[in-house]
Design a protein around this motif. Structure first.
Motif, PDB file in Angstrom:
ATOM      1  N   LYS A   1       1.182  -1.735 -12.358  1.00  0.00           N
ATOM      2  CA  LYS A   1      -1.036  -1.147 -13.122  1.00  0.00           C
ATOM      3  C   LYS A   1      -2.093  -1.665 -11.887  1.00  0.00           C
ATOM      4  N   GLU A   2      -1.623  -2.831 -11.519  1.00  0.00           N
ATOM      5  CA  GLU A   2      -2.845  -3.274 -10.599  1.00  0.00           C
ATOM      6  C   GLU A   2      -3.173  -2.486  -9.459  1.00  0.00           C
ATOM      7  N   TYR A   3      -1.946  -2.041  -9.104  1.00  0.00           N
ATOM      8  CA  TYR A   3      -1.260  -1.217  -7.489  1.00  0.00           C
ATOM      9  C   TYR A   3      -1.805  -0.438  -7.573  1.00  0.00           C
ATOM     10  N   ALA A   4      -1.809   0.614  -9.164  1.00  0.00           N
ATOM     11  CA  ALA A   4      -2.055   1.804  -9.184  1.00  0.00           C
ATOM     12  C   ALA A   4      -3.273   2.286  -9.673  1.00  0.00           C
ATOM     13  N   THR A   5      -4.566   1.637  -9.449  1.00  0.00           N
ATOM     14  CA  THR A   5      -5.221   1.955  -9.949  1.00  0.00           C
ATOM     15  C   THR A   5      -6.549   3.504  -8.989  1.00  0.00           C
ATOM     16  N   ASP A   6      -5.935   3.489  -8.462  1.00  0.00           N
ATOM     17  CA  ASP A   6      -6.639   4.687  -7.741  1.00  0.00           C
ATOM     18  C   ASP A   6      -5.114   5.400  -6.646  1.00  0.00           C
ATOM     19  N   VAL A   7      -4.047   4.816  -6.884  1.00  0.00           N
ATOM     20  CA  VAL A   7      -3.167   6.309  -5.793  1.00  0.00           C
ATOM     21  C   VAL A   7      -2.796   7.025  -6.511  1.00  0.00           C
ATOM     22  N   SER A   8      -2.883   7.795  -5.616  1.00  0.00           N
ATOM     23  CA  SER A   8      -2.944   9.241  -5.677  1.00  0.00           C
ATOM     24  C   SER A   8      -1.753   9.869  -5.114  1.00  0.00           C
TER      25      SER A   8
ATOM     26  N   GLY B   1      15.280  11.648 -10.886  1.00  0.00           N
ATOM     27  CA  GLY B   1      14.952  11.424  -9.344  1.00  0.00           C
ATOM     28  C   GLY B   1      14.532  10.121  -9.073  1.00  0.00           C
ATOM     29  N   ILE B   2      14.265   9.778  -7.881  1.00  0.00           N
ATOM     30  CA  ILE B   2      13.967   7.892  -7.379  1.00  0.00           C
ATOM     31  C   ILE B   2      12.932   7.981  -8.088  1.00  0.00           C
ATOM     32  N   MET B   3      12.945   6.679  -8.700  1.00  0.00           N
ATOM     33  CA  MET B   3      11.347   5.971  -8.968  1.00  0.00           C
ATOM     34  C   MET B   3      10.385   5.617  -8.389  1.00  0.00           C
ATOM     35  N   ASN B   4       9.082   5.999  -8.964  1.00  0.00           N
ATOM     36  CA  ASN B   4       8.168   5.519  -8.640  1.00  0.00           C
ATOM     37  C   ASN B   4       7.364   4.102  -8.365  1.00  0.00           C
ATOM     38  N   THR B   5       7.518   3.728  -7.763  1.00  0.00           N
ATOM     39  CA  THR B   5       6.690   2.147  -7.701  1.00  0.00           C
ATOM     40  C   THR B   5       5.865   2.195  -8.714  1.00  0.00           C
ATOM     41  N   HIS B   6       4.707   2.649  -8.342  1.00  0.00           N
ATOM     42  CA  HIS B   6       3.710   2.534  -8.802  1.00  0.00           C
ATOM     43  C   HIS B   6       3.240   3.012 -10.348  1.00  0.00           C
ATOM     44  N   ARG B   7       3.991   3.563 -10.997  1.00  0.00           N
ATOM     45  CA  ARG B   7       4.260   3.375 -12.180  1.00  0.00           C
ATOM     46  C   ARG B   7       4.547   3.733 -13.421  1.00  0.00           C
ATOM     47  N   GLU B   8       5.522   1.800 -12.683  1.00  0.00           N
ATOM     48  CA  GLU B   8       5.935   0.553 -13.462  1.00  0.00           C
ATOM     49  C   GLU B   8       5.446  -0.299 -14.121  1.00  0.00           C
ATOM     50  N   THR B   9       5.417  -0.778 -14.620  1.00  0.00           N
ATOM     51  CA  THR B   9       3.967  -1.293 -16.282  1.00  0.00           C
ATOM     52  C   THR B   9       3.919  -2.761 -14.828  1.00  0.00           C
TER      53      THR B   9
ATOM     54  N   VAL C   1       1.183  -1.143  -0.057  1.00  0.00           N
ATOM     55  CA  VAL C   1       0.068   0.391   0.531  1.00  0.00           C
ATOM     56  C   VAL C   1       0.645   1.223   0.061  1.00  0.00           C
ATOM     57  N   PHE C   2       1.419   1.990  -1.386  1.00  0.00           N
ATOM     58  CA  PHE C   2       2.164   3.228  -0.926  1.00  0.00           C
ATOM     59  C   PHE C   2       1.142   4.146  -0.256  1.00  0.00           C
ATOM     60  N   ALA C   3       2.419   5.101   0.206  1.00  0.00           N
ATOM     61  CA  ALA C   3       2.265   6.216   1.210  1.00  0.00           C
ATOM     62  C   ALA C   3       2.774   7.269   0.666  1.00  0.00           C
ATOM     63  N   GLU C   4       2.546   8.318   0.890  1.00  0.00           N
ATOM     64  CA  GLU C   4       3.323   9.679   0.377  1.00  0.00           C
ATOM     65  C   GLU C   4       4.977   9.716   0.813  1.00  0.00           C
ATOM     66  N   VAL C   5       4.851  10.911   0.923  1.00  0.00           N
ATOM     67  CA  VAL C   5       6.742  10.985   1.096  1.00  0.00           C
ATOM     68  C   VAL C   5       7.235  12.484   1.428  1.00  0.00           C
ATOM     69  N   GLU C   6       8.041  13.134   2.601  1.00  0.00           N
ATOM     70  CA  GLU C   6       8.099  14.555   2.711  1.00  0.00           C
ATOM     71  C   GLU C   6       8.674  14.623   1.411  1.00  0.00           C
ATOM     72  N   PRO C   7       8.370  15.907   1.192  1.00  0.00           N
ATOM     73  CA  PRO C   7       9.183  16.576  -0.178  1.00  0.00           C
ATOM     74  C   PRO C   7      10.729  16.660   0.354  1.00  0.00           C
TER      75      PRO C   7
END
Length: 387
Positions: A331-338, A320-328, A95-101
């Motif tokens: 895709k199934e884990y990124a449906t509603d990821v913001s 910059g460091i990759m975002n896993t939810h953008r990787e092919t 479950v992907f969460a946000e990071v501190e800028p």
């Protein structure tokens, strides 16, 4: 070409590998045990278990923590894909969460907002060597009865509130890949303060074998092993461990040298308004595994254009460091990821060369070229703006 990174290995490491090869014991044996004991002592942990790489370390950590199908593990998307992969290996859901800028590390408030009744653990990443706020996540996990695991792939030699990374929680995983601060070619380590975890980790890394090779080799009586549970071939070789011992002896010096380079970058770039430099707060001590700069004014400075201009001048950089939810594969884990902060940091950050030994003329060349190119692009953009 000035590379983005390169390992610092000397004749000492070569001699250690050579001596081990001629010793007759080249797989998991006495050098691995020595490396484990010295790494545990260095970090302040009770135990350390050497494995083949950090990904296998994370996989085993998930297993001994009791994470499995149906469970959710909160982690940053902004991390190398291995972080989330290890969660999927045991059948759990990342479950992907946000990071501190400012730090690129997991945001505790956002992580808390994503906790559900299926959440079993939080996988905290010390991104590019900058320690995350371990106390905040220990408190969070304590309140919700969750496991805390640390992905410290980049953090060997870093410290949090005066104690080395590796000593703060039950399962901390390190990498010795060539891009890391110290390297064994490849390899990993898990530190823990729990004896039950320690014993099971040793079992799992070697096919679940009840008696390891060294015990059988040294025994004066016949011993037959049993394979007591499903295990894995995640061993480190003695050749790698011999190199790791020598690398560990130099770790504090290597970190000191890396911090000098980071300080030179800070000094050279501190007056450029269109960028944000790495932030190291009180109580946090980074090994500067990478030096990442955020471009604040993307209308004035294009990250990709800047990278190309530096490459044309003989300076390698990375995005910059990759975002896993953008990787092919995700895709199934990124449906509603913001994750707008994570995506913005990936798209508008640039990682500069940093390695030991980096010559003063190389540091000067990087700082001068970066400054010139950023200011040139900024100036040309401002000249196009109407009064």
């Amino acid at each position: 070409m000035i590379p983005i990174a390169k390992p610092y290995l000397t004749e000492e490491e070569a001699q250690a590998a050579y001596d081990t090869i001629l010793s007759g014991w080249i797989t998991q044996g006495p050098k691995v045990q020595e490396f484990e004991e010295k790494f545990a002592a260095y970090t302040g942990a009770k135990y350390a278990v050497a494995v083949s790489n950090c990904t296998t370390a994370l996989h085993l950590a998930m297993i001994v923590a009791g994470i499995g199908p149906g469970d959710e593990v909160i982690c940053p998307s902004m991390s190398y894909i291995a972080t989330a992969n290890a969660i999927r290996y045991v059948g759990a859901t990342p479950v992907f969460a946000e990071v501190e800028p400012d730090t690129y590390n997991l945001d505790a408030a956002d992580a808390e907002a994503r906790i559900t009744d299926r959440t079993k653990a939080i996988l905290l990443v010390h991104q590019i060597g900058m320690p995350a706020d371990i106390d905040a996540f220990k408190d969070l996990c304590g309140r919700y009865n969750l496991k805390l695991l640390e992905d410290a792939a980049c953090a060997a030699g870093s410290a949090y509130k005066g104690a080395k990374i590796g000593s703060h929680s039950e399962l901390v995983c390190f990498s010795f890949h060539p891009r890391k601060v110290i390297s064994t070619g490849d390899g990993g380590m898990i530190t823990t303060n729990r004896e039950d975890y320690y014993n099971r980790l040793k079992l799992l890394r070697q096919h679940g074998m009840s008696v390891n090779d060294r015990v059988r080799h040294e025994a004066s009586r016949i011993i037959f092993e049993d394979h007591v549970e499903l295990g894995y071939n995640y061993r480190m070789t003695d050749i790698q461990a011999a190199v790791g011992i020598k690398q560990l002896e130099k770790l504090d010096w290597i970190v000191e040298e890396r911090r000098k380079i980071a300080a030179a970058y800070d000094q050279a770039f501190k007056d450029i308004d269109s960028i944000r430099l790495p932030q190291e707060y009180d109580g946090y001590f980074s090994n500067y595994q990478s030096y990442s700069i955020y471009l604040k004014d993307t209308a004035a400075v294009s990250r990709n254009t800047l990278m190309q201009k530096l490459l044309d001048r003989g300076i390698a950089t990375r995005r910059g460091i990759m975002n896993t939810h953008r990787e092919t594969a995700y895709k199934e884990y990124a449906t509603d990821v913001s994750l707008p902060v994570s995506e913005d940091l990936q798209d508008n950050s640039i990682i500069l060369p940093l390695y030991v030994p980096m010559k003063q003329e190389e540091i000067k060349f990087v700082t001068e070229c970066f400054t010139q190119e950023v200011l040139a692009v900024t100036m040309s953009k401002s000249m196009l703006q109407p009064d």
